[in-house]
Scaffold this active site. Structure first.
Site, PDB file in Angstrom:
ATOM      1  N   CYS A 110     -11.764  10.479 -29.805  1.00 25.34           N
ATOM      2  CA  CYS A 110     -12.914  11.373 -29.950  1.00 25.34           C
ATOM      3  C   CYS A 110     -13.850  11.270 -28.757  1.00 25.34           C
ATOM      4  O   CYS A 110     -15.004  10.855 -28.892  1.00 25.34           O
ATOM      5  CB  CYS A 110     -13.675  11.038 -31.234  1.00 25.34           C
ATOM      6  SG  CYS A 110     -12.969  11.861 -32.654  1.00 25.34           S
ATOM      7  N   GLY A 131       3.765  -2.561  -5.664  1.00 31.58           N
ATOM      8  CA  GLY A 131       3.680  -2.413  -7.107  1.00 31.58           C
ATOM      9  C   GLY A 131       4.160  -1.042  -7.521  1.00 31.58           C
ATOM     10  O   GLY A 131       5.334  -0.825  -7.845  1.00 31.58           O
ATOM     11  N   ARG A 132       3.256  -0.076  -7.455  1.00 35.27           N
ATOM     12  CA  ARG A 132       3.565   1.268  -7.951  1.00 35.27           C
ATOM     13  C   ARG A 132       4.779   1.884  -7.266  1.00 35.27           C
ATOM     14  O   ARG A 132       5.520   2.648  -7.884  1.00 35.27           O
ATOM     15  CB  ARG A 132       2.338   2.177  -7.812  1.00 35.27           C
ATOM     16  CG  ARG A 132       2.028   2.606  -6.401  1.00 35.27           C
ATOM     17  CD  ARG A 132       0.636   3.201  -6.286  1.00 35.27           C
ATOM     18  NE  ARG A 132      -0.372   2.146  -6.269  1.00 35.27           N
ATOM     19  CZ  ARG A 132      -1.663   2.350  -6.507  1.00 35.27           C
ATOM     20  NH1 ARG A 132      -2.100   3.546  -6.801  1.00 35.27           N
ATOM     21  NH2 ARG A 132      -2.511   1.344  -6.453  1.00 35.27           N
ATOM     22  N   GLY A 153       0.789  -1.221   0.000  1.00 35.85           N
ATOM     23  CA  GLY A 153       0.000   0.000   0.000  1.00 35.85           C
ATOM     24  C   GLY A 153       0.819   1.269   0.000  1.00 35.85           C
ATOM     25  O   GLY A 153       0.260   2.364   0.125  1.00 35.85           O
ATOM     26  N   GLU A 181       4.452  -6.660  -0.286  1.00 36.82           N
ATOM     27  CA  GLU A 181       4.333  -6.682  -1.747  1.00 36.82           C
ATOM     28  C   GLU A 181       4.002  -5.272  -2.220  1.00 36.82           C
ATOM     29  O   GLU A 181       3.058  -4.657  -1.752  1.00 36.82           O
ATOM     30  CB  GLU A 181       3.253  -7.669  -2.190  1.00 36.82           C
ATOM     31  CG  GLU A 181       1.923  -7.448  -1.500  1.00 36.82           C
ATOM     32  CD  GLU A 181       0.828  -8.355  -2.014  1.00 36.82           C
ATOM     33  OE1 GLU A 181       1.108  -9.213  -2.857  1.00 36.82           O
ATOM     34  OE2 GLU A 181      -0.307  -8.183  -1.567  1.00 36.82           O
TER      35      GLU A 181
HETATM   36  C1  LIG Z   1      -2.687  -4.166  -6.757  1.00 30.56           C
HETATM   37  C2  LIG Z   1      -2.134  -5.031  -5.728  1.00 30.56           C
HETATM   38  C3  LIG Z   1      -0.833  -4.797  -5.239  1.00 30.56           C
HETATM   39  C4  LIG Z   1      -0.003  -3.630  -5.700  1.00 30.56           C
HETATM   40  O1  LIG Z   1      -0.567  -2.453  -5.261  1.00 30.56           O
HETATM   41  P1  LIG Z   1       0.298  -1.099  -5.237  1.00 30.56           P
HETATM   42  O2  LIG Z   1      -0.588  -0.133  -4.564  1.00 30.56           O
HETATM   43  O3  LIG Z   1       0.596  -0.763  -6.649  1.00 30.56           O
HETATM   44  O4  LIG Z   1       1.554  -1.382  -4.458  1.00 30.56           O
HETATM   45  C5  LIG Z   1      -0.339  -5.644  -4.304  1.00 30.56           C
HETATM   46  N1  LIG Z   1      -1.065  -6.694  -3.857  1.00 30.56           N
HETATM   47  C6  LIG Z   1      -2.310  -6.944  -4.279  1.00 30.56           C
HETATM   48  C7  LIG Z   1      -3.056  -8.099  -3.735  1.00 30.56           C
HETATM   49  C8  LIG Z   1      -2.897  -6.119  -5.222  1.00 30.56           C
HETATM   50  O5  LIG Z   1      -4.135  -6.351  -5.629  1.00 30.56           O
END
Ligand SMILES: *Cc1c(COP(=O)(O)O)cnc(C)c1O
Length: 374
Positions: free
Chosen positions: A359, A286-287, A244, A284
């Protein structure tokens, strides 16, 4: 004029142009042969991972949530940087496999996994983060048919959410995970069925910039894992604490205080309850790992005026950059970071709207931003 989002650190000016990893935008466009294009900086990704490693307790493993950017070369770079990979579809399983990533490092979350996706993951030895009792039954049946012992973790729908997060993934009724009170029974059932039970996955929200909120959620997550372990009567081999960690998108967004998050987590892990003695922990992200390492380069095709307003019409748009267009999860549209790459250090000279080539009035990349003349 409306403010633009903050340009992340690490993007330089070379001969007046935006430079990414030491390469001028015009050279990158020439190399690609056309626009639009995405450019990712391996240096920036490595720098971000190094910051995380320095701030987080050493015993916390770092996973990459592949859906943030599943581009093959990015996965290749990540292979040497992070410990694990979290995927959210069979397509992402194919991508991590193609990148040569060991399936033992991969876990698979996400509601609505098809039988064929479960089968491919089980056969490969990927850990499934089970989203429901129904999914657990399908996974067990598929594993029995394949004659394999499935690696199964339980995704928990926590009874709290990540405060201040852009997207709430827990607290109350949710399509994600199994409600906490039903988790111990499911764990006992998985173990009785002969599965290799891998532990808990608890993901409470995304895109939080508030260190105190993240620290509070991590403390709640550890307490919940301990409670569930006690009720299930077994120590989880692993607890995925979720993530998060947010990144600044909009004007006024302040970067996350990573040191504060790391310190609080270190204190939590130093006083673990006995139910979690021997449990391995991971987060974990992501962004936070990749979001500030990339640039989307589009060409301005037309500069036109309508009723006194300037429109810079690009060859890109919301079909590539849905979030920047304001059509993904925001109620009031605000500007993402945007700049004129060919005049990156030039002063603001006019107010302009940057739009895409579709468009639809939804296709906007910047509203009434201040830009140098093009
Ligand atoms: C989308 C997602 C992530 C990555 O979320 P970020 O906010 O980009 O770090 C990690 N774990 C799960 C289960 C997700 O659905």
């Amino acid at each position: 004029m409306k403010p633009l989002g903050p340009i992340p650190a690490g993007f330089a000016t070379l001969d007046g142009e935006l430079a990414i990893g030491g390469h001028k935008a015009s050279d990158l466009v020439a190399q690609a042969g056309q626009t639009p294009l995405f450019v990712y900086s391996q240096e920036r990704i490595a720098a971000r991972v190094a910051e995380l490693r320095a701030a987080l307790p050493a015993q916390v493993a770092l996973n990459y949530a592949v859906k943030a950017n599943p581009y093959g070369p990015v996965l290749q770079v990540m292979t040497g940087l992070v410990d694990g990979f979290d995927i959210a579809s069979g397509g992402e399983l194919a991508m991590v496999t193609a990148a040569g990533i060991d399936p033992a490092r991969v876990s698979f979350a996400g509601p609505g996994k098809r039988d064929a996706e479960l089968e491919a993951a089980i056969a490969a030895g990927v850990t499934l983060n089970l989203e429901s009792e129904g999914e657990a039954e399908r996974a067990l049946a598929i594993a029995a048919r394949l004659g394999t012992v499935p690696r199964l973790a339980v995704r928990v729908n926590p009874d709290f959410d990540l405060k201040g997060s852009g997207m709430k993934m827990g607290g109350g009724a949710k399509p994600f995970g199994v409600d906490a009170e039903r988790v111990p029974a499911l764990v006992r059932h998985l173990i009785a069925a002969g599965a290799d039970w891998r532990g808990f996955h608890i993901f409470a929200g995304s895109q939080a910039l508030d260190a105190a909120a993240i620290a509070e959620t991590q403390a709640q997550t550890i307490a919940l894992a301990a409670r569930l372990a006690a009720e299930a009567g077994t120590v989880p081999p692993k607890v995925n604490l979720g993530g998060g960690f947010g990144i600044p998108y909009f004007p006024g967004d302040v970067p996350l205080d990573l040191a504060a998050v790391g310190q609080a987590l270190g204190e939590q892990l130093a006083q673990l309850p006995p139910e979690l003695a021997g449990t391995a922990f991971c987060i974990e992200l992501g962004r936070y790992l990749v979001g500030e390492s990339g640039v989307y380069l589009t060409r301005i095709i037309d500069r036109k005026i309508s009723h006194g307003e300037v429109y810079l019409v690009t060859d890109g748009g919301l079909h590539h950059q849905l979030a920047a267009s304001g059509n993904f999860g925001t109620v009031v549209r605000r500007n993402y970071p945007a700049a004129i790459a060919s005049r990156f250090d030039a002063p603001v000279e006019e107010e302009a709207n940057v739009v895409g080539c579709l468009c639809t009035p939804l296709d906007r990349l910047a509203d009434k931003g201040g830009f140098p003349l093009v």
